[in-house]
Design a protein around this motif. Structure first.
Motif, short mmCIF file in Angstrom:
data_model
loop_
_atom_site.label_atom_id
_atom_site.label_comp_id
_atom_site.label_asym_id
_atom_site.label_seq_id
_atom_site.Cartn_x
_atom_site.Cartn_y
_atom_site.Cartn_z
N HIS A 87 0.83 -1.21 0.00
CA HIS A 87 0.00 0.00 0.00
C HIS A 87 0.86 1.26 0.00
N VAL A 88 1.83 1.36 0.90
CA VAL A 88 2.63 2.59 0.96
C VAL A 88 3.47 2.74 -0.30
N THR A 89 3.84 1.63 -0.92
CA THR A 89 4.56 1.70 -2.19
C THR A 89 3.69 2.34 -3.26
N ALA A 90 2.41 1.97 -3.31
CA ALA A 90 1.50 2.58 -4.27
C ALA A 90 1.37 4.08 -4.02
N GLU A 91 1.27 4.47 -2.77
CA GLU A 91 1.15 5.90 -2.44
C GLU A 91 2.37 6.67 -2.91
N VAL A 92 3.54 6.15 -2.58
CA VAL A 92 4.77 6.87 -2.89
C VAL A 92 5.03 6.87 -4.39
N ALA A 93 4.83 5.74 -5.05
CA ALA A 93 5.09 5.67 -6.49
C ALA A 93 4.23 6.67 -7.24
N LYS A 94 2.96 6.78 -6.87
CA LYS A 94 2.08 7.72 -7.57
C LYS A 94 2.52 9.16 -7.33
N ALA A 95 3.00 9.44 -6.14
CA ALA A 95 3.46 10.80 -5.84
C ALA A 95 4.72 11.13 -6.64
N VAL A 96 5.64 10.18 -6.77
CA VAL A 96 6.85 10.40 -7.55
C VAL A 96 6.50 10.58 -9.02
N ILE A 97 5.58 9.77 -9.54
CA ILE A 97 5.13 9.90 -10.93
C ILE A 97 4.57 11.30 -11.17
N ALA A 98 3.74 11.77 -10.25
CA ALA A 98 3.13 13.09 -10.41
C ALA A 98 4.19 14.19 -10.45
N ARG A 99 5.23 14.06 -9.64
CA ARG A 99 6.31 15.04 -9.66
C ARG A 99 7.09 14.97 -10.98
N PHE A 100 7.38 13.76 -11.41
CA PHE A 100 8.26 13.55 -12.56
C PHE A 100 7.61 13.98 -13.87
N TYR A 101 6.31 13.68 -14.02
CA TYR A 101 5.63 14.00 -15.28
C TYR A 101 4.67 15.18 -15.17
N GLY A 102 4.41 15.64 -13.94
CA GLY A 102 3.46 16.73 -13.77
C GLY A 102 2.03 16.27 -13.89
N ARG A 103 1.80 14.98 -13.82
CA ARG A 103 0.44 14.44 -13.94
C ARG A 103 0.37 13.10 -13.23
N SER A 104 -0.70 12.88 -12.50
CA SER A 104 -0.92 11.60 -11.84
C SER A 104 -1.29 10.54 -12.86
N PRO A 105 -1.12 9.27 -12.54
CA PRO A 105 -1.51 8.21 -13.48
C PRO A 105 -3.00 8.31 -13.84
N ALA A 106 -3.30 8.09 -15.10
CA ALA A 106 -4.69 8.01 -15.50
C ALA A 106 -5.32 6.72 -14.99
N TYR A 107 -4.52 5.65 -14.99
CA TYR A 107 -4.98 4.34 -14.51
C TYR A 107 -3.84 3.67 -13.76
N SER A 108 -4.20 2.96 -12.69
CA SER A 108 -3.22 2.25 -11.88
C SER A 108 -3.63 0.79 -11.75
N TYR A 109 -2.64 -0.11 -11.88
CA TYR A 109 -2.92 -1.55 -11.88
C TYR A 109 -1.93 -2.29 -10.99
N PHE A 110 -2.36 -3.47 -10.56
CA PHE A 110 -1.49 -4.36 -9.80
C PHE A 110 -1.49 -5.73 -10.46
N ASN A 111 -0.31 -6.32 -10.57
CA ASN A 111 -0.19 -7.65 -11.16
C ASN A 111 0.75 -8.48 -10.30
N GLY A 112 0.27 -9.64 -9.84
CA GLY A 112 1.12 -10.50 -9.03
C GLY A 112 0.61 -11.92 -9.02
N CYS A 113 1.51 -12.86 -8.68
CA CYS A 113 1.15 -14.27 -8.60
C CYS A 113 1.73 -14.86 -7.33
N SER A 114 1.08 -15.89 -6.80
CA SER A 114 1.48 -16.56 -5.56
C SER A 114 1.29 -15.57 -4.41
N ASP A 115 2.35 -15.24 -3.66
CA ASP A 115 2.12 -14.21 -2.64
C ASP A 115 1.73 -12.91 -3.30
N GLY A 116 2.22 -12.67 -4.53
CA GLY A 116 1.78 -11.50 -5.27
C GLY A 116 0.29 -11.50 -5.51
#
Length: 601
Positions: free
Chosen positions: A201-230
């Motif tokens: 969860h905190v990784t999602a929060e931080v990653a989106k904030a860094v993306i917004a700083r880097f590109y000047g725009r928040s993600p239009a869509y956010s996804y999660f992909n994982g298998c097993s424990d993922g």
């Protein structure tokens, strides 16, 4: 203290920075004023150097795959400028970006390789495209007990924005590094919380904030992909933080984690030991069993192709392989070996025959994958034993550490069962009420290989069944699909077509409303469609059986299916999940009393 206080947070920019982001449950007086300020900041778009990040406009055009035709954006700052970026208030703890360099390693296009730490010990790794970002964020999970941070898109590698390198990605080690023996959790409650649910969860929060700083725009869509424990991580997100992602692809989810890493894997080992502690069934016998299963059941799906379209239809009886008088023993099994095969298929029970895991632990047709727990020779330590020792010594029993714990310490009784599964309240992801996730527009794709040797497909089927009972069938089908891949082992491999794309269908569903249909799986010699459960692929009798074009969906009538009645069936329910915090060297979880805690009294 990072347990209770993250309970009510959503992602840093809400649901991908758009108006339909869903807040978590209110925490009220649990939040100090400073935390309330952080919560307010978390519910608005992340800040950029020139002001607030812009929200992406609604797309008006879509690709042939059903994805939004989003323009590619260039970064607004240099990659190296992300080092030391101030991210105060983005999440519930300090964030430090330690490095940011342009790289091409492991990706089709150059990206800014960002690395940092979310306190106290969550490593975050990001890839931010430098030549054009198509406004999507994909976070990947990790397997086992994690402990490393490597972006791996697995069964989403051919998804178009991933394949062309225009997606922003991230992952985390979930709050600890190394120590695959589980000792990382010893007297480290915060690491356990981060592994249980906070780290992703905190990784999602931080990653989106860094993306917004880097590109000047928040993600239009956010996804999660994982298998097993993922897969468990993805379900935990949908259950606890439903505003973090627009779509989740959860494969072979270890959502029933505590039962899986105790009774399930311990049974794999103990039920195959004789009174002298020697293995009864060895791996050299597995091809014999597999050949007999296929001879009995391969053609049940209308095509003799080495795959079982639905293994539950197979009524194989291992007793038919017991040696007759004078029969060459290389062509048959002893009574003891046949009994082990039956017990491995059926799963863990107590002395009264009560099931300690969902019915069918290992599907017929998966026998060649059983080398995970059936050794080639006496004296070997199998994978199942290592899994249980790692988990039971340091994680399974709340606030208890026992490096000397052995498999023989696990008792297959009802009393032992309820004592062991208490930690399911924070480690397992079995809450079938995904109403908040669904109401916010979230889409969920569950998938599992029928030949999975680690995690039974029945666990995912039981969860899917619980969702449909809890939320009603129509509501569940409006946001969720389940795919079962014939012949596919744990997260890939196996005898069946085992390469496929599970993320593009999720993206298309979230972005254009195109509900998932068939998924084409392939291997070196064939392609095969897999349809949303309960439909199966049936050969139409024309053309090559190795060509997916010659198959059509078919929904069998009267398919035999377990009723999912077992001792812990109520674990697939809502209302006993807890939120924890570190208190010294111990976990303190709330609420203190639930129906689960009362089962120990």
């Amino acid at each position: 203290m990072h347990g209770f206080f993250d309970r009510g947070r959503t992602s840093g920019a809400g649901r991908a920075g758009r108006a339909h982001g869903r807040p978590g449950p209110a925490v009220g007086a649990l939040l100090a004023p400073a935390m309330l300020l952080a919560l307010v900041l978390a519910l608005v778009p992340a800040w950029t150097a020139g002001g607030t990040a812009e929200a992406s406009p609604r797309p008006r055009a879509f690709t042939a795959a059903g994805l939004a035709d989003l323009p590619a954006l260039k970064p607004r700052m240099d990659c190296a400028g992300l080092v030391g970026l101030k991210l105060d208030g983005v999440t519930d703890a300090p964030v430090t970006i330690t490095s940011a360099t342009v790289s091409t390693a492991g990706a089709p296009a150059p990206y800014c390789d960002v690395r940092g730490t979310i306190a106290p010990a969550n490593t975050i790794v990001m890839r931010l495209p430098v030549n054009g970002w198509t406004q999507r964020y994909v976070q990947t999970g990790c397997g086992g007990e994690c402990g490393s941070s490597n972006i791996n898109y697995t069964q989403a590698a051919t998804c178009p924005p991933i394949a062309d390198g225009t997606v922003a990605g991230a992952t985390t080690d979930m709050g600890h590094q190394g120590s695959p023996d589980g000792s990382w959790a010893a007297r480290n409650p915060q690491a356990q919380i981060d592994f249980a649910y906070r780290g992703v969860h905190v990784t999602a929060e931080v990653a989106k904030a860094v993306i917004a700083r880097f590109y000047g725009r928040s993600p239009a869509y956010s996804y999660f992909n994982g298998c097993s424990d993922g897969g468990r991580e993805g379900l935990m997100e949908a259950q606890r933080y439903p505003g973090d992602f627009d779509g989740i692809a959860a494969g072979a989810p270890a959502n029933n984690m505590v039962v899986q890493n105790t009774f399930h894997h311990a049974w794999n080992v103990l039920t195959n030991l004789d009174e002298d502690g020697r293995y009864i069934l060895l791996a050299g016998r597995l091809p014999l069993v597999h050949d007999a299963v296929m001879a009995r059941c391969d053609a049940l799906d209308g095509l003799k192709d080495g795959l079982l379209g639905d293994p539950r239809r197979c009524d194989f009886d291992p007793a038919t392989l017991v040696c007759a008088s004078g029969q060459n023993p290389s062509t048959c099994l002893s009574k003891a070996e046949a009994a082990v095969v039956r017990r491995l298929h059926d799963g863990a029970v107590d002395d009264h025959g009560r099931r300690l895991e969902p019915e069918i632990s290992h599907e017929w047709g998966s026998e060649l994958e059983w080398t995970l727990f059936v050794p080639a020779a006496q004296g070997q330590t199998v994978g199942s034993e290592r899994f249980v020792l790692s988990f039971a010594r340091y994680l399974a029993y709340t606030n208890k550490v026992d490096p000397d714990w052995r498999l023989s310490d696990l008792k297959f009784t009802a009393k032992s069962f309820w004592k062991t599964v208490q930690s399911s309240s924070y480690l397992s992801a079995m809450d079938p009420d995904l109403g908040r996730f669904a109401r916010g527009g979230g889409k969920l794709l569950l998938w599992h290989g029928w030949n999975d040797q680690h995690i039974s497909p029945q666990s995912t089927l039981a969860y899917h069944d619980a969702m449909r009972k809890t939320m009603r069938e129509r509501a569940t089908d409006a946001f969720s699909r389940l795919y079962l891949f014939p012949g596919v082992a744990h997260c890939g491999g196996g005898d069946g077509p085992n390469t496929f794309d599970v993320l593009t269908p999720v993206m298309a569903w979230a972005e254009s409303g195109r509900a998932p249909g068939k998924i084409i799986a392939s291997d070196a010699v064939r392609t095969r469609p897999v349809y949303p459960y309960p439909a199966v692929a049936r050969y139409d009798g024309t053309g090559s059986a190795d060509d997916a074009a010659n198959f059509a969906p078919h929904t069998p009538r009267g398919t035999a299916r377990p009723a999912y009645h077992w001792l812990g069936e109520r674990l697939y329910s809502h209302g006993y999940q807890t939120w924890c915090m570190a208190k010294g060297t111990e976990l303190a979880c709330r609420p203190e009393q639930t129906w689960l805690t009362r089962r120990t009294h």
